[in-house]
Enzyme design. Structure first.
Site, PDB file in Angstrom:
ATOM      1  N   ILE A 107       9.126  -0.484  -9.458  1.00 15.43           N
ATOM      2  CA  ILE A 107       7.739  -0.295 -10.371  1.00 15.43           C
ATOM      3  C   ILE A 107       6.586  -0.955  -9.622  1.00 15.43           C
ATOM      4  O   ILE A 107       6.977  -2.568  -9.626  1.00 15.43           O
ATOM      5  CB  ILE A 107       7.999   0.205 -12.254  1.00 15.43           C
ATOM      6  CG1 ILE A 107       6.100   0.838 -12.227  1.00 15.43           C
ATOM      7  CG2 ILE A 107       8.266  -1.581 -12.625  1.00 15.43           C
ATOM      8  CD1 ILE A 107       6.671   0.955 -14.144  1.00 15.43           C
ATOM      9  N   CYS A 108       5.480  -0.908  -9.728  1.00 20.87           N
ATOM     10  CA  CYS A 108       4.330  -1.555  -9.521  1.00 20.87           C
ATOM     11  C   CYS A 108       4.343  -2.471  -8.498  1.00 20.87           C
ATOM     12  O   CYS A 108       4.845  -1.873  -7.039  1.00 20.87           O
ATOM     13  CB  CYS A 108       4.076  -2.482 -10.109  1.00 20.87           C
ATOM     14  SG  CYS A 108       2.758  -3.159 -10.248  1.00 20.87           S
TER      15      CYS A 108
END
Length: 213
Positions: A107-108
């Site tokens: 994620i991210c």
């Protein structure tokens, strides 16, 4: 017992892991006779790390201790320190996990690390927006596979933007096969909308309720 490895590094974005680690660790909504899981924090050393929120985490194990088995998972949270060369070891392990059939969730900022390592060049994925990976991962060649969604699951790779933590958690929990389908849907709807009817629906899906009736 299936192992969920959570990579921890300085400036880890606390909120991105909250939904998924809380549910996988507590098991409070697990289905009856579902697989057992254990969470282990992992890092390149046993030195404590400091999250973006100021929390201190002491890793449970080292990268060398990880077992790349298709029943296991590796979760890679966002952080501002992914460009540190010391994280190459976990990216190598992520590649091994993917090749073994084990699930990797990123994620991210972790998606940037995967992109830099070439792991997003040939399969559907998402990140922080179109053009973000090109900006921060010069070696990235997966533009044609980019999907502009909060979270994208492609087999055993699950990626998400920093605002897609709930969707990311849903897809990881689904992949882990620890919730009933109706439990997962009610859980997601409740946290996504805050409407109480979904909370009651969630409670009605749990095994304890079935035994009480």
């Amino acid at each position: 017992m299936n192992t969920i490895y959570v990579y921890v590094l300085d400036t880890l974005a606390d909120w991105e892991l909250g939904y998924v680690t809380a549910e996988l660790n507590s098991g409070r909504f697990f289905k009856k006779d579902g697989p057992s899981v254990t969470l282990k924090t992992v890092s390149s050393s046993k030195e404590p790390i400091k999250t973006m929120g100021g929390m201190t985490i002491v890793p449970d194990c080292l990268i060398a201790d990880m077992v790349a088995d298709e029943k296991n998972m590796l979760l890679l949270p966002g952080a501002d320190t992914w460009n540190d060369p010391k994280h190459t070891a976990i990216l190598e392990k992520a590649s091994e996990f993917l090749n073994t059939g084990a699930t990797v969730g990123a994620i991210c900022g972790a998606t940037t690390a995967l992109a830099s390592y070439g792991l997003l060049d040939n399969r559907p994925h998402t990140s922080n927006g179109a053009g973000f990976l090109e900006m921060f991962a010069p070696n990235y060649q997966g533009q044609q596979f980019y999907v502009d969604q909060p979270a994208v699951a492609d087999g055993n790779l699950i990626t998400a933007s920093p605002t897609g933590a709930l969707e990311w958690a849903k897809q990881i929990i689904e992949r882990a096969d620890v919730f009933q389908t109706d439990t997962l849907n009610a859980w997601y709807d409740y946290f996504n909308t805050g409407k109480p009817e979904y909370f009651y629906a969630l409670m009605q899906t749990l095994p304890v309720n079935e035994e009480a009736n």
